[in-house]
Design a protein around this motif. Structure first.
Motif, PDB file in Angstrom:
ATOM      1  N   PRO A  23     -11.073  81.356  84.552  1.00 15.18           N
ATOM      2  CA  PRO A  23     -12.537  81.129  84.497  1.00 15.18           C
ATOM      3  C   PRO A  23     -13.314  81.153  85.599  1.00 15.18           C
ATOM      4  CG  PRO A  23     -11.196  79.032  83.193  1.00 15.18           C
ATOM      5  CD  PRO A  23     -10.530  80.084  84.160  1.00 15.18           C
ATOM      6  N   ARG A  24     -12.895  80.429  86.900  1.00 17.02           N
ATOM      7  CA  ARG A  24     -13.619  80.373  87.890  1.00 17.02           C
ATOM      8  C   ARG A  24     -12.532  80.634  89.200  1.00 17.02           C
ATOM      9  NH1 ARG A  24     -14.607  76.552  91.778  1.00 17.02           N
ATOM     10  NH2 ARG A  24     -16.501  76.746  93.073  1.00 17.02           N
ATOM     11  N   TYR A  25     -12.787  81.242  90.051  1.00 16.89           N
ATOM     12  CA  TYR A  25     -11.756  81.205  91.317  1.00 16.89           C
ATOM     13  C   TYR A  25     -12.140  80.645  92.659  1.00 16.89           C
ATOM     14  CZ  TYR A  25      -9.945  85.110  88.568  1.00 16.89           C
ATOM     15  OH  TYR A  25      -9.446  86.080  87.709  1.00 16.89           O
ATOM     16  N   SER A  26     -11.443  79.736  92.766  1.00 19.57           N
ATOM     17  CA  SER A  26     -11.093  78.811  94.122  1.00 19.57           C
ATOM     18  C   SER A  26     -10.027  79.023  94.746  1.00 19.57           C
ATOM     19  CB  SER A  26     -12.095  77.501  94.000  1.00 19.57           C
ATOM     20  OG  SER A  26     -10.924  76.597  93.210  1.00 19.57           O
ATOM     21  N   PHE A  27      -9.890  78.666  96.235  1.00 23.18           N
ATOM     22  CA  PHE A  27      -8.556  78.293  96.550  1.00 23.18           C
ATOM     23  C   PHE A  27      -7.751  77.512  96.125  1.00 23.18           C
ATOM     24  CE2 PHE A  27     -11.211  80.068 100.168  1.00 23.18           C
ATOM     25  CZ  PHE A  27     -10.871  81.574  99.927  1.00 23.18           C
ATOM     26  N   GLY A  28      -8.427  76.241  95.482  1.00 21.50           N
ATOM     27  CA  GLY A  28      -7.600  75.206  94.951  1.00 21.50           C
ATOM     28  C   GLY A  28      -7.153  75.610  93.276  1.00 21.50           C
ATOM     29  N   SER A  29      -7.873  76.343  92.704  1.00 16.78           N
ATOM     30  CA  SER A  29      -7.726  76.905  91.427  1.00 16.78           C
ATOM     31  C   SER A  29      -6.487  77.700  91.526  1.00 16.78           C
ATOM     32  CB  SER A  29      -8.687  77.265  90.467  1.00 16.78           C
ATOM     33  OG  SER A  29      -9.216  78.632  91.288  1.00 16.78           O
ATOM     34  N   LEU A  30      -6.531  78.661  92.486  1.00 13.73           N
ATOM     35  CA  LEU A  30      -5.234  79.659  92.756  1.00 13.73           C
ATOM     36  C   LEU A  30      -4.090  78.981  92.980  1.00 13.73           C
ATOM     37  CD1 LEU A  30      -7.215  82.386  94.695  1.00 13.73           C
ATOM     38  CD2 LEU A  30      -6.227  82.580  92.355  1.00 13.73           C
ATOM     39  N   GLY A  40      -1.266  71.646 101.833  1.00 12.72           N
ATOM     40  CA  GLY A  40      -1.828  70.060 102.067  1.00 12.72           C
ATOM     41  C   GLY A  40      -1.263  69.076 101.237  1.00 12.72           C
ATOM     42  N   GLY A  41      -0.283  69.659 100.213  1.00 10.45           N
ATOM     43  CA  GLY A  41       0.397  68.521  99.696  1.00 10.45           C
ATOM     44  C   GLY A  41      -0.387  68.147  98.202  1.00 10.45           C
ATOM     45  N   TRP A  42      -1.638  68.775  98.014  1.00 14.98           N
ATOM     46  CA  TRP A  42      -2.384  68.172  96.830  1.00 14.98           C
ATOM     47  C   TRP A  42      -1.722  68.832  95.537  1.00 14.98           C
ATOM     48  CZ3 TRP A  42      -5.601  71.040 100.627  1.00 14.98           C
ATOM     49  CH2 TRP A  42      -6.214  70.016 101.636  1.00 14.98           C
ATOM     50  N   PHE A  43      -0.758  69.570  95.468  1.00  8.16           N
ATOM     51  CA  PHE A  43      -0.514  70.356  94.089  1.00  8.16           C
ATOM     52  C   PHE A  43       1.008  70.031  93.837  1.00  8.16           C
ATOM     53  CE2 PHE A  43      -3.934  72.594  96.135  1.00  8.16           C
ATOM     54  CZ  PHE A  43      -5.020  72.495  94.972  1.00  8.16           C
ATOM     55  N   GLY A  44       1.814  69.309  94.429  1.00  4.30           N
ATOM     56  CA  GLY A  44       2.992  68.840  94.169  1.00  4.30           C
ATOM     57  C   GLY A  44       4.146  69.639  94.395  1.00  4.30           C
ATOM     58  N   VAL A  45       3.796  70.680  95.279  1.00  5.59           N
ATOM     59  CA  VAL A  45       5.211  71.624  95.625  1.00  5.59           C
ATOM     60  C   VAL A  45       5.392  71.238  96.997  1.00  5.59           C
ATOM     61  CG1 VAL A  45       5.391  74.050  96.584  1.00  5.59           C
ATOM     62  CG2 VAL A  45       3.863  73.578  94.626  1.00  5.59           C
ATOM     63  N   ASP A  46       6.835  70.982  97.283  1.00  6.41           N
ATOM     64  CA  ASP A  46       7.366  70.482  98.393  1.00  6.41           C
ATOM     65  C   ASP A  46       7.526  71.550  99.429  1.00  6.41           C
ATOM     66  OD1 ASP A  46       9.005  69.172 100.168  1.00  6.41           O
ATOM     67  OD2 ASP A  46      10.764  69.156  99.068  1.00  6.41           O
ATOM     68  N   VAL A  47       6.365  72.108 100.105  1.00  5.34           N
ATOM     69  CA  VAL A  47       6.321  72.984 101.173  1.00  5.34           C
ATOM     70  C   VAL A  47       6.808  72.557 102.577  1.00  5.34           C
ATOM     71  CG1 VAL A  47       4.719  74.569 102.113  1.00  5.34           C
ATOM     72  CG2 VAL A  47       4.397  73.921  99.929  1.00  5.34           C
TER      73      VAL A  47
END
Length: 237
Positions: free
Chosen positions: A52-59, A89-96
């Motif tokens: 619905p809306r594109y941002s780096f966070g939504s992607l 940045g660690g905000w999305f739960g992926v163990d990068v």
């Protein structure tokens, strides 16, 4: 729905393409990774549904939903590079554990942002033939695409959702500052969107790849081996 392709076995590398492209642009480079890989069609691209809306966070949130658990390295090109940094940045739960940004456009003018906003507001162009749509999709992506079109009423169009052009300019310095994993930035020495002086100003140790331009991973897949080596070393350390 986010479409992914997978291959290999071992430490996982997540591959994120640039604006207008699809995960297939990594086919030439993925085989050089000594492990498993997952290539994503970002939302609004290829076979993935639009947002619905594109941002780096939504992607980034959409990518995180398909990565799964366990440590990963993430390599993104251009727009995908910013999404990779956002995941770090660690905000999305992926163990990068390691992140790479290839050919990220680091400096934007007001004119460039206005042009992007104008493109985002326009409807998708519909062409009478698949070949014409594929040529347009390839022009938008800056690389040849064989999976970047969809059939619609009245013909064919690029799979890219034009609204994705409205994602805006990234705060790369801010993303680098909060990254919780080692970051390597790289760009081709002839990349007009990320010239060497911009790259080195953003990261003193940024890797300049000789003999290639903006789409190094497509132009000469072997050219990104130094980036892959750096990511792999950090992931398995």
């Amino acid at each position: 729905m986010v479409h992914v392709a997978r291959g290999g076995d071992g430490p996982l590398l997540v591959l994120l393409h640039g604006l207008g492209a699809t995960g297939s642009v990594w086919r030439g480079a993925a085989g050089s990774w000594p492990g498993s890989w997952l290539a994503v069609d970002l939302p609004g691209h290829g076979r993935s549904a639009p947002l619905p809306r594109y941002s780096f966070g939504s992607l980034a949130a959409s990518v995180a939903a398909v990565v799964g658990s366990g440590p990963v390295a993430v390599l993104g090109h251009s727009l995908g590079g910013v999404v990779a940094l956002t995941l770090a940045g660690g905000w999305f739960g992926v163990d990068v554990r390691a992140v790479g940004g290839l050919g990220i456009k680091l400096r934007w003018t007001d004119e460039e942002l206005a042009r992007a906003a104008s493109l985002a507001a326009k409807p998708a162009r519909v062409f009478p033939t698949r070949e014409e749509a594929a040529a347009w999709a390839s022009k938008l992506a800056g690389v040849p695409l064989d999976d970047g079109v969809v059939e619609v009423d009245g013909g064919w169009r690029a799979a890219l959702d034009p609204a994705a052009f409205g994602v805006g300019a990234p705060d790369v310095a801010g993303l680098l500052a909060v990254a919780k994993a080692p970051v390597v930035l790289a760009a081709g020495e002839a990349d007009p969107m990320c010239p060497p002086e911009h790259l080195r100003a953003a990261q003193a140790g940024g890797i300049v790849l000789p003999g290639v331009g903006h789409n190094a991973h497509v132009e000469q897949p072997s050219s990104i081996k130094p980036v892959l080596d750096r990511l792999h070393a950090a992931l398995v350390a």
